[in-house]
Design an enzyme around this catalytic site. Structure first.
Site, PDB file in Angstrom:
ATOM      1  N   GLY A  31       0.811  -1.214   0.000  1.00  0.00           N
ATOM      2  CA  GLY A  31       0.000   0.000   0.000  1.00  0.00           C
ATOM      3  C   GLY A  31       0.842   1.261   0.000  1.00  0.00           C
ATOM      4  CG  HIS A  37       3.114   0.838  -5.483  1.00  0.00           C
ATOM      5  ND1 HIS A  37       3.333   1.906  -4.656  1.00  0.00           N
ATOM      6  CD2 HIS A  37       3.669  -0.237  -4.861  1.00  0.00           C
ATOM      7  CE1 HIS A  37       3.973   1.508  -3.574  1.00  0.00           C
ATOM      8  NE2 HIS A  37       4.206   0.209  -3.673  1.00  0.00           N
ATOM      9  N   GLY A 147       8.937  -4.283  -8.614  1.00  0.00           N
ATOM     10  CA  GLY A 147       9.813  -3.181  -9.010  1.00  0.00           C
ATOM     11  C   GLY A 147      11.282  -3.546  -8.846  1.00  0.00           C
ATOM     12  CE  LYS A 149      12.628   1.021  -3.522  1.00  0.00           C
ATOM     13  NZ  LYS A 149      12.186   1.422  -2.242  1.00  0.00           N
ATOM     14  CD  GLN A 153      10.414  -7.216  -2.359  1.00  0.00           C
ATOM     15  OE1 GLN A 153      10.244  -7.100  -1.152  1.00  0.00           O
ATOM     16  NE2 GLN A 153       9.740  -6.477  -3.230  1.00  0.00           N
ATOM     17  CB  SER A 186       5.775   3.633   0.641  1.00  0.00           C
ATOM     18  OG  SER A 186       5.183   2.985  -0.459  1.00  0.00           O
ATOM     19  NE  ARG A 187      10.606   1.526   5.146  1.00  0.00           N
ATOM     20  CZ  ARG A 187      10.475   0.249   4.768  1.00  0.00           C
ATOM     21  NH1 ARG A 187      10.823  -0.110   3.541  1.00  0.00           N
ATOM     22  NH2 ARG A 187      10.016  -0.656   5.596  1.00  0.00           N
TER      23      ARG A 187
HETATM   24  O1  PAF Z   1       7.921  -4.624  -1.991  1.00  0.00           O
HETATM   25  C1  PAF Z   1       6.953  -4.709  -1.209  1.00  0.00           C
HETATM   26  O2  PAF Z   1       6.064  -3.845  -1.164  1.00  0.00           O
HETATM   27  C2  PAF Z   1       6.858  -5.891  -0.272  1.00  0.00           C
HETATM   28  O3  PAF Z   1       8.120  -6.295   0.151  1.00  0.00           O
HETATM   29  C3  PAF Z   1       6.071  -7.082  -0.882  1.00  0.00           C
HETATM   30  C4  PAF Z   1       6.751  -7.601  -2.129  1.00  0.00           C
HETATM   31  C5  PAF Z   1       4.657  -6.639  -1.235  1.00  0.00           C
HETATM   32  C6  PAF Z   1       5.993  -8.220   0.135  1.00  0.00           C
HETATM   33  O4  PAF Z   1       5.356  -7.819   1.304  1.00  0.00           O
END
Ligand code: PAF
Length: 279
Positions: A31, A37, A147, A149, A153, A186-187
């Site tokens: 969110g 996003h 993403g 970014k 991940q 978001s941060r």
């Molecule tokens: O990148 C994010 O917003 C989160 O790490 C994700 C991939 C939704 C997992 O909670």
């Protein structure tokens, strides 16, 4: 746009899409949506006939001293943006639906999750891998978009998908940036105006270092210069490293490389990364 908060309702909606022969694209989020996003949503719309977005602030990926409580929550504004963008289904599970009492299974992806943010944020990628494995089993998408970014991940999720035989295409989407080059996050909302102004040093330092390495300068020297310019701008550095773009281990001749950084300014931790061409 249909919004569901319970698993049986999600399953009904997904079964309906499947029965109609739809191809499903999935964008998992926490969110506080921004243009980064929405670029994932736009790409999802091109890649499939139905788009599912989840919003879930995943407690398992926050360390004990991290910003879980402060993390921005903007459900109504997010929901409006997604509906306007033509998203078909919004999955908004409460914590007790995602992690019911007794939940005890965690997914840990060795290797690629260990250096960089894995070292700086112990347990973070186990939390990400666990929630993404669950979301993939819940939504059963054909394609999922993330993403670039959050480059580590993305690498962790690609490894998990390969290792656990998820039949899902994982697509990385280039980082969206503000006009001055700062990666959207978001941060960024946490940044005081003076820190926001100084934060541009992060993409600039990475850009300068990447160019220097590409033209053949000594990589360690270029990284040292990047670190010095970040410190001069007021950053407190977690890491600035050149790594193999797939394994995130030491770069090797002939393999794609990526320059990644994490650093704090005014208490806000920012990450960014850039491709380094040639090898
Ligand atoms: O990148 C994010 O917003 C989160 O790490 C994700 C991939 C939704 C997992 O909670």
């Amino acid at each position: 746009m249909q919004t569901v908060r319970q698993l049986p309702d999600l399953r009904d909606a997904i079964s309906g899409f499947r029965a109609a022969g739809e191809r499903i694209a999935f964008v998992p989020t926490m969110g506080a949506l921004h243009a980064g996003h929405m670029a994932l949503v736009a790409e999802a719309k091109l890649a499939a006939t139905r788009v599912v977005v989840s919003i879930f602030v995943n407690p398992k990926q926050f360390g004990p001293n991290e910003d879980l409580a402060q993390y921005p929550r903007k459900e109504q504004a997010d929901s409006r943006m997604l509906a306007e963008a033509g998203v078909d289904l919004l999955w908004l599970p409460p914590v007790e639906v995602m992690y019911p009492k007794g939940h005890s299974t965690n997914v840990a992806v060795a290797g690629v999750s260990e250096p960089l943010d894995g070292a700086a944020r112990p347990g973070h990628f186990d939390g990400v891998a666990t929630v993404i494995a669950k979301l993939f089993n819940q939504v059963k998408p054909d394609i999922a978009l993330f993403g670039e970014k959050d480059f580590q991940q993305l690498a962790v999720i690609r490894r998990m998908v390969a290792d656990l035989d998820f039949d899902i295409e994982v697509r990385g989407v280039p980082t969206q940036r503000d006009d001055d080059g700062l990666a959207l996050s978001s941060r960024n909302a946490y940044l005081a105006p003076e820190d926001r102004a100084a934060a541009v040093a992060l993409p600039r330092a990475l850009g300068v270092a990447a160019k220097a390495i590409e033209k053949g300068d000594d990589a360690e020297g270029a990284l040292a210069t990047a670190r010095a310019s970040l410190e001069a701008a007021g950053f407190d550095i977690d890491y600035v490293e050149l790594v193999d773009a797939e394994t995130l281990g030491a770069p090797a001749a002939g393999r794609p490389r990526r320059l990644l950084a994490a650093a704090r300014i005014g208490g806000t931790r920012l990450i960014d990364n850039i491709s380094v061409e040639g090898a």
